[in-house]
Design a protein around this motif. Structure first.
Motif, PDB file in Angstrom:
ATOM      1  N   ILE A  14       6.163  66.778  49.973  1.00 12.60           N
ATOM      2  CA  ILE A  14       6.617  68.099  50.428  1.00 12.60           C
ATOM      3  C   ILE A  14       8.123  68.178  50.205  1.00 12.60           C
ATOM      4  CG2 ILE A  14       6.776  69.712  52.364  1.00 12.60           C
ATOM      5  CD1 ILE A  14       4.348  68.307  53.594  1.00 12.60           C
ATOM      6  N   TYR A  15       8.541  69.204  49.452  1.00 16.26           N
ATOM      7  CA  TYR A  15       9.951  69.417  49.134  1.00 16.26           C
ATOM      8  C   TYR A  15      10.411  70.740  49.725  1.00 16.26           C
ATOM      9  CZ  TYR A  15       9.245  65.838  45.551  1.00 16.26           C
ATOM     10  OH  TYR A  15       8.941  64.673  44.900  1.00 16.26           O
ATOM     11  N   ASP A  16      11.666  70.778  50.213  1.00 20.25           N
ATOM     12  CA  ASP A  16      12.235  72.067  50.592  1.00 20.25           C
ATOM     13  C   ASP A  16      12.692  72.777  49.313  1.00 20.25           C
ATOM     14  OD1 ASP A  16      14.734  71.014  49.897  1.00 20.25           O
ATOM     15  OD2 ASP A  16      15.386  70.761  51.974  1.00 20.25           O
ATOM     16  N   LEU A  17      13.166  74.003  49.450  1.00 20.84           N
ATOM     17  CA  LEU A  17      13.485  74.784  48.254  1.00 20.84           C
ATOM     18  C   LEU A  17      14.767  74.345  47.564  1.00 20.84           C
ATOM     19  CD1 LEU A  17      12.247  78.356  49.211  1.00 20.84           C
ATOM     20  CD2 LEU A  17      11.098  76.561  47.916  1.00 20.84           C
ATOM     21  N   THR A  18      15.496  73.380  48.165  1.00 19.42           N
ATOM     22  CA  THR A  18      16.649  72.803  47.477  1.00 19.42           C
ATOM     23  C   THR A  18      16.231  71.587  46.652  1.00 19.42           C
ATOM     24  OG1 THR A  18      17.276  71.297  49.269  1.00 19.42           O
ATOM     25  CG2 THR A  18      18.182  73.548  49.347  1.00 19.42           C
ATOM     26  N   GLY A  19      14.965  71.190  46.751  1.00 17.10           N
ATOM     27  CA  GLY A  19      14.464  70.052  45.995  1.00 17.10           C
ATOM     28  C   GLY A  19      14.516  68.739  46.752  1.00 17.10           C
ATOM     29  N   ARG A  20      14.867  68.804  48.036  1.00 17.47           N
ATOM     30  CA  ARG A  20      14.949  67.587  48.854  1.00 17.47           C
ATOM     31  C   ARG A  20      13.560  67.206  49.362  1.00 17.47           C
ATOM     32  NH1 ARG A  20      16.061  66.621  54.497  1.00 17.47           N
ATOM     33  NH2 ARG A  20      15.894  68.856  54.757  1.00 17.47           N
ATOM     34  N   LEU A  21      13.186  65.935  49.197  1.00 20.35           N
ATOM     35  CA  LEU A  21      11.903  65.439  49.690  1.00 20.35           C
ATOM     36  C   LEU A  21      11.957  65.360  51.215  1.00 20.35           C
ATOM     37  CD1 LEU A  21       9.100  64.151  49.084  1.00 20.35           C
ATOM     38  CD2 LEU A  21      10.270  61.950  49.054  1.00 20.35           C
ATOM     39  N   VAL A  22      11.033  66.047  51.902  1.00 26.50           N
ATOM     40  CA  VAL A  22      11.050  66.045  53.366  1.00 26.50           C
ATOM     41  C   VAL A  22       9.860  65.295  53.962  1.00 26.50           C
ATOM     42  CG1 VAL A  22      12.437  68.137  53.595  1.00 26.50           C
ATOM     43  CG2 VAL A  22       9.948  68.329  53.456  1.00 26.50           C
ATOM     44  N   ASN A  23       8.803  65.067  53.182  1.00 27.42           N
ATOM     45  CA  ASN A  23       7.653  64.320  53.685  1.00 27.42           C
ATOM     46  C   ASN A  23       6.824  63.830  52.504  1.00 27.42           C
ATOM     47  OD1 ASN A  23       5.819  63.163  55.408  1.00 27.42           O
ATOM     48  ND2 ASN A  23       4.953  65.079  56.158  1.00 27.42           N
ATOM     49  N   SER A  24       6.181  62.685  52.696  1.00 26.28           N
ATOM     50  CA  SER A  24       5.309  62.135  51.668  1.00 26.28           C
ATOM     51  C   SER A  24       4.080  61.541  52.351  1.00 26.28           C
ATOM     52  CB  SER A  24       6.053  61.065  50.876  1.00 26.28           C
ATOM     53  OG  SER A  24       5.252  60.588  49.836  1.00 26.28           O
ATOM     54  N   VAL A  25       2.904  61.748  51.758  1.00 28.08           N
ATOM     55  CA  VAL A  25       1.649  61.276  52.353  1.00 28.08           C
ATOM     56  C   VAL A  25       0.846  60.553  51.281  1.00 28.08           C
ATOM     57  CG1 VAL A  25      -0.488  61.969  53.514  1.00 28.08           C
ATOM     58  CG2 VAL A  25       1.621  63.249  53.947  1.00 28.08           C
ATOM     59  N   ASP A  26       0.368  59.356  51.608  1.00 29.11           N
ATOM     60  CA  ASP A  26      -0.493  58.586  50.707  1.00 29.11           C
ATOM     61  C   ASP A  26      -1.916  59.149  50.791  1.00 29.11           C
ATOM     62  OD1 ASP A  26      -1.712  56.670  49.149  1.00 29.11           O
ATOM     63  OD2 ASP A  26      -1.582  55.078  50.645  1.00 29.11           O
ATOM     64  N   LEU A  27      -2.487  59.506  49.644  1.00 29.90           N
ATOM     65  CA  LEU A  27      -3.819  60.112  49.608  1.00 29.90           C
ATOM     66  C   LEU A  27      -4.876  59.195  48.993  1.00 29.90           C
ATOM     67  CD1 LEU A  27      -2.856  63.681  48.341  1.00 29.90           C
ATOM     68  CD2 LEU A  27      -3.158  62.933  50.701  1.00 29.90           C
ATOM     69  N   THR A  28      -4.570  57.921  48.797  1.00 26.93           N
ATOM     70  CA  THR A  28      -5.480  57.063  48.034  1.00 26.93           C
ATOM     71  C   THR A  28      -6.865  56.923  48.668  1.00 26.93           C
ATOM     72  OG1 THR A  28      -4.401  55.157  49.038  1.00 26.93           O
ATOM     73  CG2 THR A  28      -3.745  55.719  46.799  1.00 26.93           C
ATOM     74  N   ASP A  29      -6.985  56.970  49.992  1.00 23.61           N
ATOM     75  CA  ASP A  29      -8.289  56.833  50.648  1.00 23.61           C
ATOM     76  C   ASP A  29      -8.641  58.053  51.479  1.00 23.61           C
ATOM     77  OD1 ASP A  29      -8.802  54.221  49.692  1.00 23.61           O
ATOM     78  OD2 ASP A  29      -7.425  53.406  51.187  1.00 23.61           O
TER      79      ASP A  29
ATOM     80  N   ALA B 102      11.102  72.339  59.685  1.00 24.31           N
ATOM     81  CA  ALA B 102      11.719  73.598  60.093  1.00 24.31           C
ATOM     82  C   ALA B 102      10.922  74.772  59.525  1.00 24.31           C
ATOM     83  CB  ALA B 102      13.156  73.654  59.582  1.00 24.31           C
ATOM     84  N   SER B 103      11.021  75.927  60.155  1.00 26.32           N
ATOM     85  CA  SER B 103      10.357  77.129  59.648  1.00 26.32           C
ATOM     86  C   SER B 103      10.996  77.531  58.328  1.00 26.32           C
ATOM     87  CB  SER B 103      10.484  78.275  60.658  1.00 26.32           C
ATOM     88  OG  SER B 103       9.790  77.946  61.841  1.00 26.32           O
ATOM     89  N   ALA B 104      10.218  77.434  57.255  1.00 28.59           N
ATOM     90  CA  ALA B 104      10.735  77.716  55.915  1.00 28.59           C
ATOM     91  C   ALA B 104       9.568  77.694  54.938  1.00 28.59           C
ATOM     92  CB  ALA B 104      11.781  76.675  55.511  1.00 28.59           C
ATOM     93  N   THR B 105       9.895  77.887  53.664  1.00 20.31           N
ATOM     94  CA  THR B 105       8.913  77.758  52.594  1.00 20.31           C
ATOM     95  C   THR B 105       9.141  76.422  51.896  1.00 20.31           C
ATOM     96  OG1 THR B 105       8.843  80.150  52.275  1.00 20.31           O
ATOM     97  CG2 THR B 105       8.038  78.791  50.464  1.00 20.31           C
ATOM     98  N   TYR B 106       8.069  75.712  51.623  1.00 22.77           N
ATOM     99  CA  TYR B 106       8.129  74.395  50.999  1.00 22.77           C
ATOM    100  C   TYR B 106       7.248  74.366  49.752  1.00 22.77           C
ATOM    101  CZ  TYR B 106      10.158  72.960  55.439  1.00 22.77           C
ATOM    102  OH  TYR B 106      10.964  72.852  56.530  1.00 22.77           O
TER     103      TYR B 106
END
Length: 82
Positions: free
Chosen positions: A32-47, A60-64
């Motif tokens: 998940i990136y904010d609109l400035t391109g900063r990584l704000v969250n990452s989730v492993d989906l392998t399983d 924060a309340s925003a568009t990602y």
């Protein structure tokens, strides 16, 4: 099999979003990136199976932009956080 079949809901979201993978594609991770391109969250989906709940309550309340990567390529989805 199409990675575009992956669904992110509800959108807009307040506390969490669900990532649905109806075709059981092999997915690697979600970023998940904010609109400035900063990584704000990452989730492993392998399983993850066919569905996973992702906590977005601390965002924060925003568009990602949500980047989902898997064996079949990658797809970007928009996420609106209330």
């Amino acid at each position: 099999l199409n990675i575009g079949s992956v669904i992110l809901y509800p959108n807009p979201a307040s506390d969490h979003v669900m990532l649905s993978n109806p075709q059981s594609l092999v997915l690697d991770n979600l970023s998940i990136y904010d609109l400035t391109g900063r990584l704000v969250n990452s989730v492993d989906l392998t399983d993850m199976g066919t569905e996973i709940k992702i906590d977005v309550s601390k965002l924060a309340s925003a568009t990602y932009m949500v980047l989902i990567k898997g064996d079949n390529g990658q797809v970007t989805k928009s996420l609106i956080k209330d």
